[in-house]
Design a protein around this motif. Structure first.
Motif, mmCIF file in Angstrom:
data_model
loop_
_atom_site.group_PDB
_atom_site.id
_atom_site.type_symbol
_atom_site.label_atom_id
_atom_site.label_comp_id
_atom_site.label_asym_id
_atom_site.label_seq_id
_atom_site.Cartn_x
_atom_site.Cartn_y
_atom_site.Cartn_z
ATOM 1 N N GLY A 82 45.169 42.452 36.132
ATOM 2 C CA GLY A 82 43.977 43.058 36.888
ATOM 3 C C GLY A 82 43.058 44.081 35.817
ATOM 4 O O GLY A 82 41.913 43.978 36.034
ATOM 5 N N GLU B 14 35.627 41.322 43.709
ATOM 6 C CA GLU B 14 36.247 40.340 44.523
ATOM 7 C C GLU B 14 37.034 39.258 43.619
ATOM 8 O O GLU B 14 37.960 38.776 43.900
ATOM 9 C CB GLU B 14 35.162 39.594 45.411
ATOM 10 C CG GLU B 14 34.686 40.190 46.545
ATOM 11 C CD GLU B 14 35.767 41.037 47.441
ATOM 12 O OE1 GLU B 14 36.621 40.225 47.604
ATOM 13 O OE2 GLU B 14 35.659 42.171 47.820
ATOM 14 N N ARG C 188 38.078 39.967 40.749
ATOM 15 C CA ARG C 188 39.408 40.673 40.089
ATOM 16 C C ARG C 188 40.596 40.591 41.229
ATOM 17 O O ARG C 188 41.558 40.572 40.672
ATOM 18 C CB ARG C 188 38.841 42.078 39.690
ATOM 19 C CG ARG C 188 40.068 42.963 39.014
ATOM 20 C CD ARG C 188 39.688 44.085 38.495
ATOM 21 N NE ARG C 188 39.057 45.094 39.423
ATOM 22 C CZ ARG C 188 37.768 45.605 39.525
ATOM 23 N NH1 ARG C 188 36.817 44.842 38.666
ATOM 24 N NH2 ARG C 188 37.497 46.398 40.367
ATOM 25 N N ARG C 189 40.175 40.937 42.417
ATOM 26 C CA ARG C 189 41.207 40.977 43.380
ATOM 27 C C ARG C 189 41.811 39.644 43.736
ATOM 28 O O ARG C 189 43.053 39.443 43.803
ATOM 29 C CB ARG C 189 40.664 41.365 44.719
ATOM 30 C CG ARG C 189 40.090 42.885 44.902
ATOM 31 C CD ARG C 189 39.562 43.472 46.018
ATOM 32 N NE ARG C 189 39.340 44.829 45.970
ATOM 33 C CZ ARG C 189 38.692 45.316 46.967
ATOM 34 N NH1 ARG C 189 37.863 44.808 47.928
ATOM 35 N NH2 ARG C 189 38.391 46.722 47.025
ATOM 36 N N LYS C 190 41.046 38.534 43.590
ATOM 37 C CA LYS C 190 41.612 37.273 43.635
ATOM 38 C C LYS C 190 42.516 37.194 42.311
ATOM 39 O O LYS C 190 43.525 36.546 42.672
ATOM 40 C CB LYS C 190 40.388 36.141 43.424
ATOM 41 C CG LYS C 190 41.048 34.661 43.576
ATOM 42 C CD LYS C 190 39.740 33.801 43.824
ATOM 43 C CE LYS C 190 40.125 32.307 43.669
ATOM 44 N NZ LYS C 190 39.107 31.424 43.882
ATOM 45 N N GLN D 42 44.090 39.364 40.739
ATOM 46 C CA GLN D 42 45.210 40.173 40.764
ATOM 47 C C GLN D 42 46.152 39.823 42.050
ATOM 48 O O GLN D 42 47.553 39.849 42.001
ATOM 49 C CB GLN D 42 44.880 41.522 41.131
ATOM 50 C CG GLN D 42 45.879 42.642 41.271
ATOM 51 C CD GLN D 42 46.235 43.286 39.828
ATOM 52 O OE1 GLN D 42 45.067 43.646 39.270
ATOM 53 N NE2 GLN D 42 47.475 43.496 39.579
ATOM 54 N N ALA D 43 45.712 38.958 43.129
ATOM 55 C CA ALA D 43 46.497 38.291 44.285
ATOM 56 C C ALA D 43 47.293 37.327 43.562
ATOM 57 O O ALA D 43 48.383 36.871 43.720
ATOM 58 C CB ALA D 43 45.722 38.043 45.155
#
Length: 282
Positions: A155, A165, A167-169, A171-172
Protein backbone atom coordinates in the motif's frame (compact mmCIF):
# COMPACT_ATOMS: atom_id res chain seq x y z
CA UNK A 1 27.95 -25.73 -20.03
CA UNK A 2 30.49 -23.09 -19.08
CA UNK A 3 30.18 -21.15 -15.81
CA UNK A 4 31.98 -17.83 -15.43
CA UNK A 5 31.69 -16.10 -12.03
CA UNK A 6 31.30 -12.34 -12.52
CA UNK A 7 32.37 -11.11 -9.08
CA UNK A 8 33.88 -12.61 -5.95
CA UNK A 9 30.56 -12.35 -4.12
CA UNK A 10 27.61 -12.81 -6.47
CA UNK A 11 26.64 -13.67 -10.03
CA UNK A 12 27.75 -16.04 -12.79
CA UNK A 13 27.22 -16.10 -16.54
CA UNK A 14 26.35 -19.49 -18.02
CA UNK A 15 27.15 -20.34 -21.63
CA UNK A 16 26.06 -23.16 -23.94
CA UNK A 17 22.66 -23.44 -22.27
CA UNK A 18 19.33 -23.02 -24.06
CA UNK A 19 16.58 -22.41 -21.52
CA UNK A 20 13.88 -23.78 -23.78
CA UNK A 21 15.63 -27.15 -23.95
CA UNK A 22 16.79 -26.97 -20.33
CA UNK A 23 13.23 -27.19 -19.03
CA UNK A 24 13.01 -30.69 -20.54
CA UNK A 25 16.28 -31.92 -18.99
CA UNK A 26 15.79 -32.89 -15.34
CA UNK A 27 19.49 -33.43 -14.66
CA UNK A 28 20.40 -30.02 -16.08
CA UNK A 29 17.66 -28.35 -14.03
CA UNK A 30 19.10 -29.91 -10.88
CA UNK A 31 22.52 -28.57 -11.82
CA UNK A 32 21.11 -25.10 -12.48
CA UNK A 33 19.41 -25.07 -9.09
CA UNK A 34 22.74 -25.85 -7.43
CA UNK A 35 24.44 -23.04 -9.35
CA UNK A 36 21.67 -20.65 -8.36
CA UNK A 37 22.18 -21.45 -4.68
CA UNK A 38 25.92 -20.93 -5.08
CA UNK A 39 25.98 -17.73 -7.17
CA UNK A 40 22.53 -16.31 -6.24
CA UNK A 41 21.94 -14.85 -9.71
CA UNK A 42 22.61 -16.55 -13.05
CA UNK A 43 22.89 -14.79 -16.41
CA UNK A 44 22.29 -16.20 -19.89
CA UNK A 45 22.85 -14.53 -23.28
CA UNK A 46 21.20 -15.10 -26.65
CA UNK A 47 18.06 -16.81 -25.36
CA UNK A 48 15.76 -16.56 -28.35
CA UNK A 49 12.94 -18.39 -26.59
CA UNK A 50 9.17 -18.10 -26.77
CA UNK A 51 7.04 -16.83 -23.93
CA UNK A 52 5.79 -20.39 -23.46
CA UNK A 53 9.38 -21.63 -23.09
CA UNK A 54 10.13 -18.81 -20.66
CA UNK A 55 7.16 -19.87 -18.51
CA UNK A 56 8.01 -23.57 -18.81
CA UNK A 57 11.57 -22.97 -17.59
CA UNK A 58 10.42 -20.93 -14.58
CA UNK A 59 7.75 -23.51 -13.71
CA UNK A 60 10.44 -26.14 -13.23
CA UNK A 61 11.17 -24.36 -9.95
CA UNK A 62 7.58 -23.87 -8.77
CA UNK A 63 4.23 -22.37 -9.59
CA UNK A 64 4.15 -18.85 -11.01
CA UNK A 65 2.49 -15.84 -9.41
CA UNK A 66 0.61 -12.93 -10.92
CA UNK A 67 1.20 -9.29 -9.97
CA UNK A 68 -1.78 -7.25 -8.73
CA UNK A 69 -0.52 -4.00 -10.29
CA UNK A 70 1.63 -4.93 -13.30
CA UNK A 71 -0.57 -7.78 -14.53
CA UNK A 72 0.34 -10.78 -16.71
CA UNK A 73 0.47 -11.65 -20.38
CA UNK A 74 -3.06 -12.85 -21.24
CA UNK A 75 -1.83 -15.99 -22.98
CA UNK A 76 0.86 -16.83 -20.41
CA UNK A 77 -0.37 -16.35 -16.83
CA UNK A 78 2.48 -15.48 -14.49
CA UNK A 79 4.53 -13.75 -17.19
CA UNK A 80 4.59 -10.07 -16.17
CA UNK A 81 5.38 -7.49 -18.83
CA UNK A 82 7.54 -4.64 -17.51
CA UNK A 83 7.50 -2.22 -20.42
CA UNK A 84 9.04 1.24 -19.96
CA UNK A 85 8.38 3.73 -22.74
CA UNK A 86 7.74 7.46 -23.18
CA UNK A 87 4.74 7.30 -20.84
CA UNK A 88 6.82 5.79 -18.04
CA UNK A 89 9.16 8.68 -17.26
CA UNK A 90 7.89 9.17 -13.73
CA UNK A 91 7.61 5.51 -12.73
CA UNK A 92 10.04 4.77 -9.94
CA UNK A 93 9.27 1.36 -8.46
CA UNK A 94 12.32 -0.46 -9.77
CA UNK A 95 15.08 2.04 -9.06
CA UNK A 96 15.14 1.29 -5.36
CA UNK A 97 16.86 -1.58 -3.63
CA UNK A 98 14.19 -4.22 -3.26
CA UNK A 99 13.46 -7.89 -2.93
CA UNK A 100 10.43 -8.73 -5.07
CA UNK A 101 7.01 -8.84 -3.41
CA UNK A 102 8.04 -9.08 0.23
CA UNK A 103 4.60 -7.59 0.87
CA UNK A 104 3.38 -11.16 0.35
CA UNK A 105 3.23 -13.61 3.27
CA UNK A 106 5.17 -15.94 0.98
CA UNK A 107 7.62 -13.81 -1.04
CA UNK A 108 8.80 -15.28 -4.36
CA UNK A 109 11.37 -18.06 -4.49
CA UNK A 110 12.98 -16.38 -7.46
CA UNK A 111 12.40 -14.66 -10.78
CA UNK A 112 13.36 -15.27 -14.41
CA UNK A 113 13.68 -11.97 -16.30
CA UNK A 114 14.19 -11.77 -20.08
CA UNK A 115 15.10 -8.67 -22.06
CA UNK A 116 12.78 -8.06 -25.03
CA UNK A 117 14.06 -4.61 -25.97
CA UNK A 118 16.79 -2.51 -24.43
CA UNK A 119 18.40 0.91 -24.99
CA UNK A 120 21.71 1.07 -26.83
CA UNK A 121 23.23 2.10 -23.51
CA UNK A 122 21.81 2.32 -20.00
CA UNK A 123 19.11 0.38 -18.22
CA UNK A 124 21.46 -1.97 -16.36
CA UNK A 125 20.29 -3.96 -13.33
CA UNK A 126 22.33 -4.45 -10.16
CA UNK A 127 21.94 -7.33 -7.70
CA UNK A 128 23.23 -7.45 -4.13
CA UNK A 129 24.06 -10.49 -1.98
CA UNK A 130 22.14 -10.06 1.28
CA UNK A 131 23.79 -13.07 2.89
CA UNK A 132 27.12 -11.27 2.53
CA UNK A 133 25.46 -8.07 3.76
CA UNK A 134 24.36 -9.82 6.94
CA UNK A 135 27.66 -11.62 7.43
CA UNK A 136 29.56 -8.34 7.32
CA UNK A 137 27.39 -6.47 9.81
CA UNK A 138 29.03 -5.46 13.12
CA UNK A 139 28.42 -8.05 15.83
CA UNK A 140 26.63 -5.45 17.96
CA UNK A 141 24.10 -4.89 15.17
CA UNK A 142 23.64 -8.63 14.65
CA UNK A 143 22.84 -9.00 18.35
CA UNK A 144 20.37 -6.11 18.22
CA UNK A 145 18.39 -7.42 15.23
CA UNK A 146 18.44 -11.17 15.86
CA UNK A 147 14.85 -11.28 17.12
CA UNK A 148 13.42 -8.27 15.28
CA UNK A 149 10.55 -8.57 12.83
CA UNK A 150 9.41 -6.00 10.27
CA UNK A 151 6.33 -5.06 8.28
CA UNK A 152 6.35 -4.96 4.46
CA UNK A 153 3.70 -3.02 2.54
CA UNK A 154 2.30 -2.85 -0.98
CA UNK A 155 0.00 0.00 0.00
CA UNK A 156 2.79 2.44 0.81
CA UNK A 157 4.72 1.59 -2.36
CA UNK A 158 2.66 0.53 -5.41
CA UNK A 159 -0.43 1.99 -3.76
CA UNK A 160 1.04 5.36 -2.89
CA UNK A 161 0.14 7.04 -6.19
CA UNK A 162 -3.36 5.54 -6.30
CA UNK A 163 -6.54 7.32 -5.25
CA UNK A 164 -7.28 6.56 -1.61
CA UNK A 165 -10.16 4.15 -2.23
CA UNK A 166 -8.13 2.17 -4.75
CA UNK A 167 -5.20 2.07 -2.35
CA UNK A 168 -7.41 0.82 0.48
CA UNK A 169 -8.80 -1.89 -1.76
CA UNK A 170 -5.26 -3.00 -2.69
CA UNK A 171 -4.23 -2.92 0.97
CA UNK A 172 -7.26 -4.99 1.96
CA UNK A 173 -6.42 -7.57 -0.68
CA UNK A 174 -2.76 -7.69 0.37
CA UNK A 175 -2.46 -6.77 4.06
CA UNK A 176 1.02 -5.85 5.29
CA UNK A 177 3.20 -8.93 5.69
CA UNK A 178 5.47 -9.53 8.67
CA UNK A 179 8.90 -11.13 8.18
CA UNK A 180 12.00 -11.65 10.32
CA UNK A 181 14.68 -9.01 9.83
CA UNK A 182 17.20 -11.86 9.67
CA UNK A 183 15.83 -14.67 7.55
CA UNK A 184 17.30 -18.17 7.36
CA UNK A 185 17.62 -19.42 3.78
CA UNK A 186 15.51 -22.60 3.57
CA UNK A 187 18.03 -24.48 1.41
CA UNK A 188 21.50 -23.19 2.28
CA UNK A 189 20.92 -22.27 5.93
CA UNK A 190 22.57 -18.89 5.38
CA UNK A 191 21.45 -15.92 7.44
CA UNK A 192 19.94 -13.22 5.22
CA UNK A 193 19.40 -9.53 5.92
CA UNK A 194 15.74 -9.35 4.87
CA UNK A 195 14.67 -5.69 4.80
CA UNK A 196 14.27 -3.56 1.68
CA UNK A 197 12.29 -0.76 0.03
CA UNK A 198 8.97 -2.48 0.87
CA UNK A 199 9.81 -2.52 4.60
CA UNK A 200 8.01 0.18 6.57
CA UNK A 201 8.88 -0.45 10.24
CA UNK A 202 9.89 -2.92 12.92
CA UNK A 203 6.88 -4.47 14.62
CA UNK A 204 8.53 -5.55 17.91
CA UNK A 205 11.21 -2.91 18.55
CA UNK A 206 9.38 -0.98 21.30
CA UNK A 207 10.53 -3.05 24.27
CA UNK A 208 12.29 -2.06 27.51
CA UNK A 209 15.56 -3.47 26.16
CA UNK A 210 15.50 -1.10 23.18
CA UNK A 211 13.59 1.97 24.34
CA UNK A 212 14.45 4.17 27.32
CA UNK A 213 12.83 7.34 26.01
CA UNK A 214 10.71 8.15 23.00
CA UNK A 215 13.81 9.26 21.13
CA UNK A 216 15.08 5.68 21.16
CA UNK A 217 12.00 4.55 19.28
CA UNK A 218 11.40 7.49 16.94
CA UNK A 219 13.74 8.20 15.24
CA UNK A 220 15.94 5.45 16.74
CA UNK A 221 14.14 2.51 15.14
CA UNK A 222 13.82 4.21 11.74
CA UNK A 223 17.52 5.11 11.76
CA UNK A 224 18.40 1.47 12.39
CA UNK A 225 16.06 0.33 9.60
CA UNK A 226 17.54 2.87 7.17
CA UNK A 227 21.03 1.65 8.08
CA UNK A 228 20.07 -1.96 7.41
CA UNK A 229 18.34 -1.18 4.10
CA UNK A 230 21.40 0.79 2.96
CA UNK A 231 23.63 -2.31 3.16
CA UNK A 232 22.43 -3.43 -0.28
CA UNK A 233 24.16 -0.40 -1.80
CA UNK A 234 27.68 -1.54 -0.78
CA UNK A 235 29.59 -2.34 -4.01
CA UNK A 236 31.45 -5.32 -2.54
CA UNK A 237 28.14 -7.22 -2.35
CA UNK A 238 27.03 -6.42 -5.92
CA UNK A 239 27.07 -7.50 -9.53
CA UNK A 240 25.95 -5.21 -12.37
CA UNK A 241 24.55 -6.64 -15.61
CA UNK A 242 24.31 -4.91 -18.96
CA UNK A 243 21.28 -6.09 -20.86
CA UNK A 244 21.12 -7.10 -24.50
CA UNK A 245 18.10 -8.42 -26.36
CA UNK A 246 17.33 -12.02 -25.30
CA UNK A 247 19.54 -11.83 -22.23
CA UNK A 248 18.06 -13.57 -19.18
CA UNK A 249 18.69 -13.19 -15.46
CA UNK A 250 17.52 -15.80 -12.95
CA UNK A 251 17.88 -14.81 -9.31
CA UNK A 252 17.20 -16.27 -5.89
CA UNK A 253 14.77 -13.72 -4.45
CA UNK A 254 15.24 -15.10 -0.93
CA UNK A 255 18.80 -13.85 -0.54
CA UNK A 256 19.27 -11.00 -3.02
CA UNK A 257 18.01 -7.51 -3.71
CA UNK A 258 18.13 -5.71 -7.02
CA UNK A 259 18.02 -2.20 -8.44
CA UNK A 260 16.97 -1.36 -12.01
CA UNK A 261 18.90 1.71 -13.12
CA UNK A 262 16.54 4.16 -14.83
CA UNK A 263 19.06 6.28 -16.68
CA UNK A 264 17.80 5.65 -20.20
CA UNK A 265 14.63 7.73 -20.74
CA UNK A 266 13.39 8.55 -23.41
CA UNK A 267 14.73 5.25 -24.78
CA UNK A 268 12.51 2.18 -24.44
CA UNK A 269 13.19 -0.81 -22.21
CA UNK A 270 10.94 -3.88 -22.32
CA UNK A 271 11.34 -6.84 -19.97
CA UNK A 272 9.26 -9.93 -19.21
CA UNK A 273 9.44 -11.61 -15.81
CA UNK A 274 8.20 -14.88 -14.40
CA UNK A 275 8.00 -14.81 -10.61
CA UNK A 276 8.09 -18.18 -8.84
CA UNK A 277 5.95 -18.73 -5.73
CA UNK A 278 8.01 -19.00 -2.56
CA UNK A 279 7.56 -20.16 1.00
CA UNK A 280 6.73 -18.52 4.33
CA UNK A 281 9.68 -16.90 6.11
CA UNK A 282 8.76 -17.82 9.73
Amino acid sequence: MQVEPLTCTIGAELRNVHLGAASRDAALMTELRGLLLKHKVLFFRDQDITRAEHVAFARCFGELEDHPVAGSDPENPGLVRIYKDLDSKKEHYENAWHCDATWREQPPFGCVLRCVETPAVGGDTIWSNMAAAYQNLPETIKAQIVHLRASHSIGSTFGAAMPIEQRRKLQAQYPDAEHPVVRTHPETGEKILFVNAFTTHFVNFHTPDNVRYGQDFAPGASQLLNYLVSQAAIPEFQVRFRWKKNSVAFWDNRCTQHYAVQDYWPAVRKMERAGIVGEATF
